[in-house]
Design a protein around this motif. Structure first.
Motif, short mmCIF file in Angstrom:
data_model
loop_
_atom_site.label_atom_id
_atom_site.label_comp_id
_atom_site.label_asym_id
_atom_site.label_seq_id
_atom_site.Cartn_x
_atom_site.Cartn_y
_atom_site.Cartn_z
N GLU A 26 -6.23 -1.76 5.35
CA GLU A 26 -6.58 -3.14 5.02
C GLU A 26 -5.81 -3.60 3.79
OE1 GLU A 26 -10.75 -4.12 4.88
OE2 GLU A 26 -11.27 -2.55 6.32
N LEU A 27 -5.59 -4.92 3.72
CA LEU A 27 -5.01 -5.50 2.52
C LEU A 27 -6.05 -5.53 1.40
CD1 LEU A 27 -3.07 -8.58 3.97
CD2 LEU A 27 -2.12 -6.36 3.31
N ALA A 28 -5.60 -5.31 0.20
CA ALA A 28 -6.50 -5.33 -0.95
C ALA A 28 -6.34 -6.66 -1.68
CB ALA A 28 -6.19 -4.17 -1.90
N LEU A 29 -7.36 -7.52 -1.60
CA LEU A 29 -7.36 -8.79 -2.31
C LEU A 29 -8.55 -8.82 -3.26
CD1 LEU A 29 -6.58 -11.37 0.56
CD2 LEU A 29 -4.99 -10.31 -1.05
N GLN B 187 -6.63 -14.59 -3.45
CA GLN B 187 -7.61 -14.63 -2.38
C GLN B 187 -7.99 -16.07 -2.03
OE1 GLN B 187 -11.86 -13.97 -2.78
NE2 GLN B 187 -11.68 -12.16 -1.47
N GLU C 119 4.07 -12.81 10.88
CA GLU C 119 2.96 -12.01 10.37
C GLU C 119 1.67 -12.42 11.07
OE1 GLU C 119 6.29 -12.08 7.81
OE2 GLU C 119 4.96 -13.80 8.14
N HIS D 107 -13.03 -8.18 5.29
CA HIS D 107 -11.94 -7.30 5.70
C HIS D 107 -10.73 -8.18 6.05
CE1 HIS D 107 -14.90 -4.05 6.20
NE2 HIS D 107 -15.63 -4.93 6.88
N TYR E 113 -2.36 -12.00 10.91
CA TYR E 113 -3.49 -11.61 10.06
C TYR E 113 -4.77 -11.59 10.88
CZ TYR E 113 -0.33 -13.02 6.23
OH TYR E 113 0.74 -13.18 5.38
N ALA F 2 -6.50 -7.55 7.56
CA ALA F 2 -5.39 -6.68 7.94
C ALA F 2 -4.19 -7.52 8.28
CB ALA F 2 -5.79 -5.82 9.14
N LEU F 3 -3.02 -6.93 8.14
CA LEU F 3 -1.76 -7.60 8.42
C LEU F 3 -0.91 -6.74 9.34
CD1 LEU F 3 0.50 -9.72 7.96
CD2 LEU F 3 1.09 -8.49 5.86
N HIS F 4 -0.37 -7.38 10.39
CA HIS F 4 0.54 -6.71 11.31
C HIS F 4 1.75 -7.61 11.53
CE1 HIS F 4 -2.94 -4.16 12.17
NE2 HIS F 4 -3.63 -5.25 12.47
N GLY G 233 -0.14 -2.49 10.82
CA GLY G 233 -0.64 -2.04 9.53
C GLY G 233 -1.66 -0.92 9.73
#
Length: 353
Positions: free
Chosen positions: A32-35, A42, A112, A11, A114, A13-15, A29
């Motif tokens: 979740e970020l999609a990598l 990635q 940022e 998992h 993470y 996430a970015l804020h 955010g």
């Protein structure tokens, strides 16, 4: 020992966390970020996150009251470890809010933030889950070259993050929960407000007593002894000072275990200097309120980190002339020329390379 070769990113996430007193925003955010698994993106992100952590020291969460439950980050991490699938976004947002609440010094930069959940990390031989917290603050300018349909190149300037320069980071390891989890903190040589708020205000960490901790403490003790006692004020010239530092570092580099009697006999040697070192060690323990043990396993990682703090140069006239002392300090003599009214060094050697 840290091994991230088989780690899996489950998992992320970015804020966006700004500086609260500068009235910058907190933007959470929602997803979740999609990598893509195994993609270059990635791999780049994982290198950015984990490579700097390998050089870090290990800590525990703590609270000055003695009640770990009063440390907010410990509570967020414990709830996330208990149910990562359902709790990930909520707890990552709680962590971002907590970071924002501690970004109250005007010199703290926004950036940022993470939050990552990792599986199959190998820490001290155990395969464990971990929570990664990473913050990027400093941006760099890049030139991007692109082709156009008519064959003419186009040059653009873009701003982004250098993946080789992580600003702040830590890894919370699912181990030793009763002590406050193992927390590996990215090494930061800075002692500034910007560097310390992450460790002391946001995370609230205390050093974990392990081989890294004990080795680092003793090397700091050796360096402090030379700077404060074994110095010119006590008729000890620079070559002798550097020689003692070099022999101390050599001992720690070549041994697997530390023994104080062996160290004093092999490195310090002279009884009067050994007595002065013992007195300084007592003062050092009281002043810094840290344990200094007579026997412990030596951490090669701590030795490697400390090497840059052990100076082996004699700098003359503001660094215009420098003499590197790697050993054989008895072949260097210092004197004073009355005619020229200047100090001098004589260096004896067998052959020039």
């Amino acid at each position: 020992m840290l091994d991230f070769n088989s780690v899996k990113l489950k998992h992320i996430a970015l804020h966006k966390v700004g500086n609260k007193v500068q009235e910058e925003d907190l933007v959470l955010g929602e997803f979740e970020l999609a990598l893509e698994e195994g993609s270059n993106l990635q791999k780049g992100v994982m290198e950015y996150f984990l490579k700097p952590i390998k050089e870090g020291a290990m800590y525990h969460f703590w609270d000055e009251s003695g009640d770990l439950n009063l440390n907010e980050m410990f509570g967020f991490a414990r709830r996330l470890f208990a149910n990562p699938f359902d709790e990930f976004m909520l707890q990552s947002q709680n962590m971002a809010k907590h970071l924002y609440g501690n970004s109250t010094h005007p010199r703290i930069k926004g950036g940022e933030f993470y939050v990552a959940y990792l599986e199959d990390c190998i820490v001290d031989g155990d395969v464990v889950d971990a929570i990664g917290l990473f913050k990027s603050e400093n941006k760099e300018r890049f030139l991007k070259v692109s082709d156009s349909e008519n064959g003419q190149f186009e040059l653009k300037q873009e701003e982004g993050v250098n993946i080789k320069k992580l600003d702040k980071g830590c890894l919370i390891v699912k181990s030793e929960e009763d002590k406050g989890f193992k927390v590996i903190l990215k090494d930061s040589p800075q002692k500034s407000v910007e560097a310390q708020y992450w460790k002391e205000s946001f995370l609230r960490l205390m050093a974990r007593e392990d081989s890294y901790y004990h080795t680092q403490n003793y090397l700091q003790l050796c360096r402090g002894f030379v700077e404060d006692v074994f110095n010119e004020d006590h008729n000890v010239e620079k070559p002798q000072q550097i020689d003692l530092l070099n022999r101390s570092l050599k001992y720690f580099s070549e041994k697997d275990e530390f023994n104080v009697v062996e160290f004093e006999n092999e490195v310090i040697e002279e009884p009067q200097v050994i007595d002065a070192f013992s007195d300084y060690k007592k003062d050092f323990k009281e002043k810094y309120e840290i344990p200094v043990y007579d026997e412990f396993n030596i951490s090669s990682q701590a030795v490697k980190k400390s090497k840059k703090d052990f100076k082996s140069l004699i700098k003359l006239d503001g660094g215009k002339v420098q003499i590197a002392v790697k050993g054989n300090e008895q072949y260097i003599e210092k004197g004073f020329d009355n005619d020229k009214n200047m100090n001098y060094y004589i260096v004896y050697f067998h052959e020039e390379e």
